[in-house]
Structure formats: structure tokens, C-alpha cells
Design a protein around this motif. Structure first.
Motif, PDB file in Angstrom:
ATOM      1  N   ALA A 309       0.821  -1.213   0.000  1.00 18.29           N
ATOM      2  CA  ALA A 309       0.000   0.000   0.000  1.00 18.29           C
ATOM      3  C   ALA A 309       0.851   1.259   0.000  1.00 18.29           C
ATOM      4  CB  ALA A 309      -0.938  -0.010   1.201  1.00 18.29           C
ATOM      5  N   ARG A 310       2.005   1.213   0.664  1.00 19.77           N
ATOM      6  CA  ARG A 310       2.865   2.396   0.733  1.00 19.77           C
ATOM      7  C   ARG A 310       3.460   2.761  -0.624  1.00 19.77           C
ATOM      8  NH1 ARG A 310       4.403   0.105   5.849  1.00 19.77           N
ATOM      9  NH2 ARG A 310       6.211  -0.917   4.914  1.00 19.77           N
ATOM     10  N   LEU A 311       3.495   1.795  -1.545  1.00 21.48           N
ATOM     11  CA  LEU A 311       4.079   2.037  -2.868  1.00 21.48           C
ATOM     12  C   LEU A 311       3.018   2.302  -3.940  1.00 21.48           C
ATOM     13  CD1 LEU A 311       6.760  -0.805  -2.811  1.00 21.48           C
ATOM     14  CD2 LEU A 311       7.125   1.625  -2.402  1.00 21.48           C
ATOM     15  N   CYS A 312       1.757   2.237  -3.550  1.00 26.31           N
ATOM     16  CA  CYS A 312       0.665   2.414  -4.502  1.00 26.31           C
ATOM     17  C   CYS A 312      -0.043   3.737  -4.218  1.00 26.31           C
ATOM     18  CB  CYS A 312      -0.320   1.244  -4.380  1.00 26.31           C
ATOM     19  SG  CYS A 312      -1.464   1.106  -5.764  1.00 26.31           S
ATOM     20  N   SER A 313      -0.954   4.142  -5.089  1.00 30.01           N
ATOM     21  CA  SER A 313      -1.763   5.338  -4.867  1.00 30.01           C
ATOM     22  C   SER A 313      -2.597   5.149  -3.607  1.00 30.01           C
ATOM     23  CB  SER A 313      -2.675   5.585  -6.073  1.00 30.01           C
ATOM     24  OG  SER A 313      -3.686   6.506  -5.756  1.00 30.01           O
ATOM     25  N   ILE A 314      -2.380   6.006  -2.621  1.00 25.78           N
ATOM     26  CA  ILE A 314      -3.064   5.825  -1.346  1.00 25.78           C
ATOM     27  C   ILE A 314      -4.568   6.012  -1.498  1.00 25.78           C
ATOM     28  CG2 ILE A 314      -2.707   8.231  -0.688  1.00 25.78           C
ATOM     29  CD1 ILE A 314      -2.778   5.083   1.592  1.00 25.78           C
ATOM     30  N   ASP A 315      -4.986   6.946  -2.373  1.00 29.63           N
ATOM     31  CA  ASP A 315      -6.425   7.154  -2.580  1.00 29.63           C
ATOM     32  C   ASP A 315      -7.077   5.910  -3.167  1.00 29.63           C
ATOM     33  OD1 ASP A 315      -6.264   9.727  -1.607  1.00 29.63           O
ATOM     34  OD2 ASP A 315      -5.995  10.633  -3.587  1.00 29.63           O
ATOM     35  N   PHE A 316      -6.395   5.293  -4.120  1.00 30.47           N
ATOM     36  CA  PHE A 316      -6.926   4.077  -4.734  1.00 30.47           C
ATOM     37  C   PHE A 316      -7.021   2.957  -3.716  1.00 30.47           C
ATOM     38  CE2 PHE A 316      -5.897  -0.010  -6.827  1.00 30.47           C
ATOM     39  CZ  PHE A 316      -7.024  -0.145  -7.629  1.00 30.47           C
ATOM     40  N   VAL A 317      -5.954   2.748  -2.949  1.00 30.92           N
ATOM     41  CA  VAL A 317      -5.937   1.669  -1.966  1.00 30.92           C
ATOM     42  C   VAL A 317      -7.025   1.876  -0.916  1.00 30.92           C
ATOM     43  CG1 VAL A 317      -4.597   0.620  -0.102  1.00 30.92           C
ATOM     44  CG2 VAL A 317      -3.512   1.093  -2.305  1.00 30.92           C
ATOM     45  N   GLU A 318      -7.152   3.105  -0.432  1.00 30.11           N
ATOM     46  CA  GLU A 318      -8.172   3.373   0.582  1.00 30.11           C
ATOM     47  C   GLU A 318      -9.579   3.154   0.033  1.00 30.11           C
ATOM     48  OE1 GLU A 318      -8.028   3.921   3.749  1.00 30.11           O
ATOM     49  OE2 GLU A 318      -5.856   3.774   3.795  1.00 30.11           O
TER      50      GLU A 318
END
Length: 370
Positions: A309-318
């Protein structure tokens, strides 16, 4: 017996097919069998295949009902008899001496797989082109053996690095390719290049890489369009990667490589959001597909894996974690608009590039380098 089997799966490639076939039949290496697999085309592709087959005895034509690129490549491979094989997409083309140079390199190093660099092009000429400038192609020629294949090339497939995962632009020893494909039955249309290569590179004794771009890959094509199987194949591909990591890597290595495969799945799903708009789905259909996507156990695991999650778009993951289907649908729309604007630029550039006739390119000769 021919030296190289050239396998070309064909589906509705009428406007580009002649350019592809001319480049193959005009190769400086003439010891070829050219296997054309017409995969249920509904345009004029089959007629073009028949016309070329009537003029060149090296061509073998297979006509089958639509089964997808995986089935078409497999059918071609089953029919191949030469000791080496190469795959060519029907909307791409080859530099005149590509196969000769790959063959010379393969023989010089006794390589199981030989890879050349690739040009990504717009339109039907090489006027607008971009080559792979990654570190894998900095040296004129690089040979990988044994453990270095796994530690430097295979991990690039697991992390989405810039070593090409396509089947094209490579020369394979036929025995290696023919004895593989154990993962392909899990896929329908997408990802066969990556997972077939993963299997073959893990089993190869030596891989030779040359920096010269000899394959011309046309931007666009079937994989640029929406198909509902993308979600299913993305999840299946993730499962394949996890099984490979479990089988071939130590416990200390697995966490690092799992992050790479997690990211690849999440990034593919972001692409899936955009492609739903390209496919003309209604809003209700898009929301239903997004709901299905977010409830996949594999997607949930990836979104909840903190190092990923830290390496991905945080908005997308959330949004995936919260099951925020409206946000994800809007994110797909934003990506679609950006992609549409970019595609218009590509279209204009390709029209300009098409002004340059292919005959000028095909007549160009190259000096063979050993």
C-alpha cells in the motif's frame, strides 16, 4: 528442415498484416517455416493469408474458430518443426536482418533464449519510434547463465521492471517452448506473454541479450481494448506469480517479491477501471464490475498489505479498502479522459507517420554484426 519456425497468430489484422508478412518473408535468414494461425478473423485477414501462402511455399496456414491468442500460439507451436521458434504479432514488423542476427547470437552462445531490443512505433513506419533504453540493453551483448537468469531477469517479470515480458522479439529453442505452458490453461486472453516467459526463463540454461532494436512493436492493438476477461486473468496471473515465488525463492526472498506481484495486480486493476469506459459499459455495469473487483480475496489481501500500500496510490488503496465504488468509478473516468487525449495525439502522429511508405523501409539494408 527449416532453421526457424515463425508463428504469427492473426485476428482481424487486415490493415497491418501485409506489412508484417512482407517483413518476415523478406528476412535475410531464409531458412524459415512461417506458420499463420488465423484465429477466426471476420475481416479480410484470411484472404490475405491465402494470397501469400499461394506465392511462398514456406507459409503454412491454419484456419481455426476464435480461441484467443493463447490458443492460436499453442496451435502454431504444435505445428512447428524447426529447432528454433519466434513469435510475431500480426500488426508488427521485423527489421530485415532480425532473425539472422538472433540466430547468429544464439549459435555463438548456445543460448536457449535470445532477446533483441524493440522499437515501439506509431503508425506504419519507423518515423515515430522509441527504443527500450533500460539497463538491460546498455551493453551491445550480454549473456546470462544459471543463477543470474533468475536473479536479474526473472525478478524483472515479478516486479514489472523494464526487461521485455513480451513473447515477440525473442528466439526460443523449440524444445524449451514446446515443453512449457503449464500456466496457460489458467488464463483466457491476457498475460500469456509474461507467464509463459516466466516459466521458460526459469528453465533456461542461458539467455543472450543484444541491444540492437530489431523488432517494431506497433502501439495499440487488441490488448489496448476493453475485454471483461481482464479482471479474471489479472487475478489468475497473481496466483501464478505467488506459486512461482513459493516454488523458486527462499523464505527470505519471498516477501520482497510478493510486494512486486501485489503491485502488479493493483496497477492492472487501475487499468481495468479505465478500460470499462473504453468498453462502453453503462454506469450500472461499471459499478457491478467494480464491486466484483473489490471483493476478490486476492485484491483484498493486496490492498491490506501495508508494504504494498505504501508504494501504490493511497487514494486508490483506501477506496478499495472502504469499498468506495463511486470513487473508483470516477477514478476510472479521469484515467479514461487522460488516455483519450493521449490517444488523439497518437492518432495524429500515426497518420503523419503513415505517409512514409513501407517499401522504403523494407528496401533498407543493414550490415550484419557478429
Amino acid at each position: 528442415m527449416s532453421l526457424i519456425s515463425v508463428i504469427i497468430p492473426i485476428y482481424n489484422a487486415e490493415s497491418q498484416l501485409s506489412q508484417c508478412l512482407e517483413s518476415v518473408l523478406g528476412q535475410s535468414e531464409t531458412s524459415l517455416e512461417v506458420i499463420l494461425v488465423n484465429d477466426g478473423s471476420t475481416d479480410g485477414s484470411l484472404a490475405i493469408c491465402r494470397r501469400y501462402a499461394s506465392k511462398d511455399e514456406r507459409i503454412r496456414l491454419i484456419d481455426q474458430t476464435r480461441g484467443g491468442s493463447i490458443a492460436a500460439r499453442r496451435r502454431g507451436l504444435e505445428s512447428a518443426s524447426a529447432p528454433y521458434i519466434t513469435f510475431v504479432d500480426a500488426d508488427d514488423w521485423l527489421a530485415p536482418m532480425m532473425l539472422e542476427k538472433l540466430m547468429r547470437t544464439a549459435r555463438r552462445h548456445d543460448a536457449d533464449i535470445t532477446v533483441c531490443n524493440t522499437y515501439k512505433v506509431l503508425g506504419s513506419s519507423a518515423l515515430f519510434k522509441r527504443m527500450n533504453k533500460s539497463s538491460y540493453f546498455r551493453q551491445a551483448e550480454t549473456l546470462y547463465r544459471g543463477e543470474t537468469i533468475r536473479s536479474e531477469l526473472v525478478i524483472s517479470f515479478l516486479h514489472g521492471h523494464s526487461f521485455p515480458a513480451f513473447l515477440h522479439g525473442k528466439l526460443y529453442r523449440r524444445q524449451l517452448a514446446a515443453s512449457g505452458g503449464i500456466h496457460l490453461d489458467k488464463l483466457r486472453f491476457f498475460g500469456d506473454d509474461l507467464y509463459y516467459n516466466l516459466e521458460m526463463f526459469l528453465r533456461a540454461r542461458s539467455v543472450a541479450v543484444i541491444s540492437q532494436p530489431l523488432y517494431y512493436y506497433r502501439a495499440g492493438g487488441l490488448t489496448s481494448r476493453y475485454m471483461p476477461e481482464l479482471l479474471q486473468d489479472a487475478v489468475a496471473g497473481y496466483q501464478i506469480q505467488q506459486s512461482i515465488i513459493e516454488q523458486y525463492f527462499s523464505i527470505n526472498e519471498r516477501d520482497q517479491h510478493c510486494v512486486g506481484s501485489n503491485l502488479m495486480l493493483l496497477n492492472t486493476l487501475r487499468t481495468y477501471l479505465r478500460k470499462m469506459f473504453e468498453g462502453g459499459l453503462s454506469r450500472e455495469e461499471r459499478l457491478a464490475s467494480i464491486k466484483e473487483m473489490c471483493r476478490h480475496p486476492e485484491v483484498i489481501d493486496c490492498a491490506n498489505h501495508e508494504p504494498t500500500a505504501r508504494l501504490c496510490s493511497i487514494d486508490f488503496v483506501e477506496a478499495v479498502r472502504r469499498l468506495d465504488y463511486d470513487f473508483l468509478e470516477k477514478e476510472g473516468r479521469r484515467q479514461y479522459i487522460r488516455s483519450w487525449l493521449r490517444s488523439r495525439t497518437i492518432f495524429v502522429a500515426s497518420v503523419v507517420g503513415s505517409i512514409k511508405p513501407f517499401s522504403n523501409f523494407s528496401k533498407k539494408k543493414e550490415k550484419v554484426t557478429s
